[in-house]
Structures are given as C-alpha cells and as structure tokens.
Design an enzyme around this catalytic site. Structure first.
Site, PDB file in Angstrom:
ATOM      1  N   GLY A 177       0.827  -1.205   0.000  1.00 19.80           N
ATOM      2  CA  GLY A 177       0.000   0.000   0.000  1.00 19.80           C
ATOM      3  C   GLY A 177       0.855   1.245   0.000  1.00 19.80           C
ATOM      4  N   ILE A 206      -0.009   6.267   5.230  1.00 29.08           N
ATOM      5  CA  ILE A 206       0.760   5.554   6.248  1.00 29.08           C
ATOM      6  C   ILE A 206       1.975   4.878   5.627  1.00 29.08           C
ATOM      7  CG2 ILE A 206       0.699   3.650   7.915  1.00 29.08           C
ATOM      8  CD1 ILE A 206      -2.299   4.327   8.313  1.00 29.08           C
ATOM      9  N   GLY A 223      -0.341   4.368   0.362  1.00 30.42           N
ATOM     10  CA  GLY A 223      -1.124   5.476   0.883  1.00 30.42           C
ATOM     11  C   GLY A 223      -0.322   6.298   1.865  1.00 30.42           C
ATOM     12  N   HIS A 277       7.710  38.781   1.770  1.00 25.80           N
ATOM     13  CA  HIS A 277       8.878  38.361   1.005  1.00 25.80           C
ATOM     14  C   HIS A 277      10.115  38.408   1.898  1.00 25.80           C
ATOM     15  CE1 HIS A 277      11.647  37.841  -2.329  1.00 25.80           C
ATOM     16  NE2 HIS A 277      12.366  38.835  -1.825  1.00 25.80           N
ATOM     17  N   VAL A 333      -0.630  -9.090  -4.570  1.00 27.35           N
ATOM     18  CA  VAL A 333       0.072  -9.751  -3.471  1.00 27.35           C
ATOM     19  C   VAL A 333      -0.536 -11.117  -3.235  1.00 27.35           C
ATOM     20  CG1 VAL A 333       0.635  -9.642  -1.015  1.00 27.35           C
ATOM     21  CG2 VAL A 333       0.682  -7.563  -2.398  1.00 27.35           C
TER      22      VAL A 333
END
Length: 475
Positions: free
Chosen positions: A190, A194, A192, A454, A247
């Site tokens: 995964g 995490i 994502g 700035h 997987v």
C-alpha cells in the site's frame, strides 16, 4: 444507580474529545468514555490519531528528517559532523513522550471544561427514559444514561486477507510505530499516507524500502501532475515503488517475512524483508458497541449510517469521524464533532466536505484541497490551471529545498478557485490559505492581489494564482 448526562460521547479521539469539549462549552452536562490505555494501563485519550497515528508518526518523521539533514545536507551549510549515528530506540522513546503530552493535555482539557471522563469500553444497553443507557466496562463498571449520544469510535487497520497482524513481523500502523531497530529490508503493501510516511522514516535511517501498490497509478487520489512529481522524487530518494501488483501468499520465516507477488506484467516475484507494514486502508470500528441492542443501523462496510448532519436512524444518536462516511481524517472528525455539539445545542453546525484539506507528511510534503485536474476533466468543467515551481522561490532556495510546485485550478468563466495542489516544503501549512480562500469562494485573482511577505514560501501560492492568468512575475 445510573449517572445522568445531557450528552455522552463514546470515543475520545479527535472527533470525540472535541465534541465533548464543545458540548460542555455550550452548557451541556457531558461525559466522554474512552478505552485507550497507556503502557501502565492508565487512560490515553486521543484515539488512533494521538496514540498510533497522526501525532507519533509526525514525531518519527521529524526525528528521521533531522538525521537525514545532518547526514546529507548540513555540509551544504558549512556544518561538519563526524561519528553521526542514530539511536532508534531513543527516537521511539521521544515519540512516546510526545504522545503522552497529548494524552495528558486532553485529560487537562476535560477537567478544565468540566467533562466527566470514564476510562473503559462503552456499549449500548437499551433505550431508556430520557435517552439511552450506556454500560462502561473498565476497572469499575458504570451505568450512564444520556439524552444525546455521540458515537466517535474511529477505525481499525485493514489486514491482508488471511494474513492477520502480529505487530512483530506483519505490522499495522501500531506495530510500525514501535520498531526500535532499523530493519535492513522493509516491505510495505500500500502506497497510501501511512505507507509513504513510515517508508520515508525507515528509508532515511538506512532501510532498503520496497512498496507494493495494487493500483496502476501512484497516489490515485492526488492530482496526477503532483503524483508523478512525487513518484519521481521518492524513487530518487531511494524508495522502490512497484505499481499494479497482486500480493499473494505471505509467510513468516525465521529471518523475517516472504511475500509472493505478481508484477504489472504478470510475472511472479518474491520479496524477502525483515518486516512488512500493511497499509491498505482502514475499516470503521463498531466492535463491542452492541448496536443491535438499540437498532442502530450500519452499512455494508460496518460504518454507522448517518445523514448530512451526522444524525443516525435513532433519535438522539449521532456519529462522527472515521466510523461514518467521508474521508478518514482527524480534522474532518473534529469539524463534525463541533458541528454535532452545536446542533444538539440548537445552533447550525457547519462542515464543508469540499474544503477539507488532505496532507501527506513526507519530504517533500504533499497537500491538496478541492478537485483535481482529472476530476474536472471527467466532470466536463471548463477550467484554467496555473503552476509555480519552488525552484523559483527565494525562501525555498535559502532553505535548500526547491523540490515541487504549487498548482491552482480555477473556473474558466468565473475564476473561482476549484482546487489547489502542492508538493514541496511546508505544503501542510501553505494549504490553509487555499482552504480559507475556497471556503469564501475566492477567485485566483483574489489570491494574486493579496500581498504576501517576502521572502516566504507562500509567495509561490500567489505566483500560482498569477500563473492562472499567465502573468507570473518570478518565473
């Protein structure tokens, strides 16, 4: 004898504890029940976010970022170091201390706002005169009755089918945050939030990190121009990212874990690693609530069914956060918690799902709000786009971090801002200006006409707004 309350909040995470505090501020007699425990068995309110999510992961990210800066970038500033080393156990101990500070802070806020806190697991018993009877199972069993109930029980990590978490070798976010030695090889399923954040932590500290992602596109929810830039940067940093994979069997061996997988071409592969972090989403947590006792309706995902105002099918019962529809984000839960408390008090709570920001706290950070370019195309919306690279920003040059860009999307006819997407330094902070602008339905011209300090990174937001009209000043 039962204890009577105007409002009982079940769950002390971001949605729950915030709802309890706001209801108390509005004059309600409030109880909050939470079962999280610290290492000593004491209360640890704050939910997944505070204990095994947002807060501890950011602590580890900060520590590992310091190490990476000292290892690879301090020399650019004329700072010479020798004998640099990382004590991963001490890093984790610092993370634990940060978590405890947040736990203690919530308990202090309960006391300050006169919220009655009960440590234990709450469950519905029955509808009762004056509301609902709630049982608290903890060190001492309690019976509470509340006129209004707010369920904020959060979510749990989703495991791979047939591969439960043991939190030693196959890890959820909880186990991933307890690693105390740097693994030589780390595998993640995964890509994502995490997965990328934890992969970044251990890659910085020397682990060889491979990410297996089932989807064909990297960060499919992110604007694809930003996602492609992110993939390029992460791979340059050393993360190995495989897309479109399937997987297969996962086996734990004497030396770690073996993952069988098939690549996007259909070729069989194996990956051996010391540890495997599974980051394939989360599921609503309604375990032990005894919803059937009162007929509280759940959907096919196990989430509590609510309307647009977080009302359930039961009068006087509300639900917020990860346990209901919508993005599983701590700040979304907080906003819903506040809104529900205000609705209970007869006010008009407000949550705008179109202006909820999303953030990935990698380096570079990724943050966005509103719609992506691919969503606008799919919806047939005529739009204008403007981008500005941090490479052309003076503050970014001084920081030594010029990776990424700000991208702004505006309606072609009205110039109203429809989405802003950022990859680069402090994107998590820069997105707030864009959220506010969109909440007030500002145009890109509005941002372009506002004076920004700035040098500052926020000037890149102004320049992206100028770029919508093809009139950038510094690029």
């Amino acid at each position: 004898m039962s204890k009577q309350f105007d409002v009982i909040v079940i769950g002390g995470g971001p949605g729950g504890y915030i709802a309890a505090i706001r209801a108390a501020q509005l004059g309600k007699n409030v109880a909050c029940v939470d079962e999280w425990k610290n290492a000593n068995g004491g209360p640890a309110p704050g939910g997944t976010c505070t204990n095994v999510g947002c807060i501890p992961s950011k602590a580890l990210l900060q520590s590992s970022e310091h190490f990476e800066q000292a290892s690879h970038h301090f020399a650019d500033h004329g700072i010479s170091l020798s004998g640099l080393k990382m004590d991963a156990a001490k890093m984790v101990a610092r993370k634990d201390a940060v978590v405890k500070q947040n736990n203690d802070g919530i308990l202090y806020l309960f006391k300050k706002n006169k919220v009655s806190f009960f440590h234990g697991r709450a469950s519905f018993v029955k509808a009762a005169e004056g509301g609902y009877e709630i049982k608290v199972s903890g060190a001492a069993e309690e019976t509470l009755v509340g006129q209004q109930i707010i369920v904020a029980t959060g979510s749990n990590a989703r495991a791979l089918p047939g591969t439960p978490f043991d939190e030693e070798t196959i890890l959820s976010n909880e186990g991933a945050l307890r690693i105390t030695t740097v693994p030589k090889k780390l595998a993640l399923v995964g890509s994502g939030v995490i997965g990328l954040e934890m992969g970044s932590v251990w890659r910085r500290l020397g682990a060889e990190v491979t990410i297996l992602e089932g989807l064909p596109d990297f960060l499919g929810a992110v604007d694809q121009q930003i996602a492609k830039e992110a993939k390029k940067v992460f791979e340059k940093q050393g993360l190995k990212i495989e897309l479109g994979v399937k997987v297969g069997e996962v086996k734990i061996g004497k030396k770690g874990v073996n993952v069988a997988w098939t690549n996007a071409k259909g070729e069989a592969q194996t990956l051996e690693a010391d540890k495997l972090i599974v980051s394939i989403g989360r599921v609503p947590n309604t375990i032990g609530l005894n919803t059937e006792a009162v007929g509280l309706k759940l959907d096919e995902r196990g989430a509590i069914v609510v309307d647009a105002d977080c009302r359930t099918n039961l009068s006087g019962v509300w639900a917020v956060g990860d346990v209901v529809r919508g993005p599983m984000l701590a700040h979304k839960a907080e906003e819903e918690g506040v809104a529900v408390a205000e609705r209970i008090a007869g006010q008009h709570g407000h949550v705008n799902f179109n202006t909820i920001p999303f953030v990935i706290y990698t380096s570079p950070e990724i943050a966005w709000v509103g719609r992506t370019e691919q969503q606008l195309k799919a919806d047939g919306v005529a739009y204008k786009a403007g981008t500005f690279p941090f490479l052309a920003n003076g503050r970014a040059r001084a920081l030594g971090d010029t990776t990424g860009m700000v991208k702004m999307l505006a309606d072609a006819a009205t110039d109203e801002i429809l989405g802003v997407h950022i990859i680069g330094p402090m994107a998590s902070e820069l997105i707030a200006e864009c959220v506010m602008a969109m909440e007030f339905r500002a145009s890109s011209e509005d941002i372009a006409r506002i004076c920004h300090a700035h040098p500052s990174l926020s000037e890149s937001t102004k320049e992206a707004a100028l770029a919508v009209d093809k009139r950038t000043l510094n690029f």
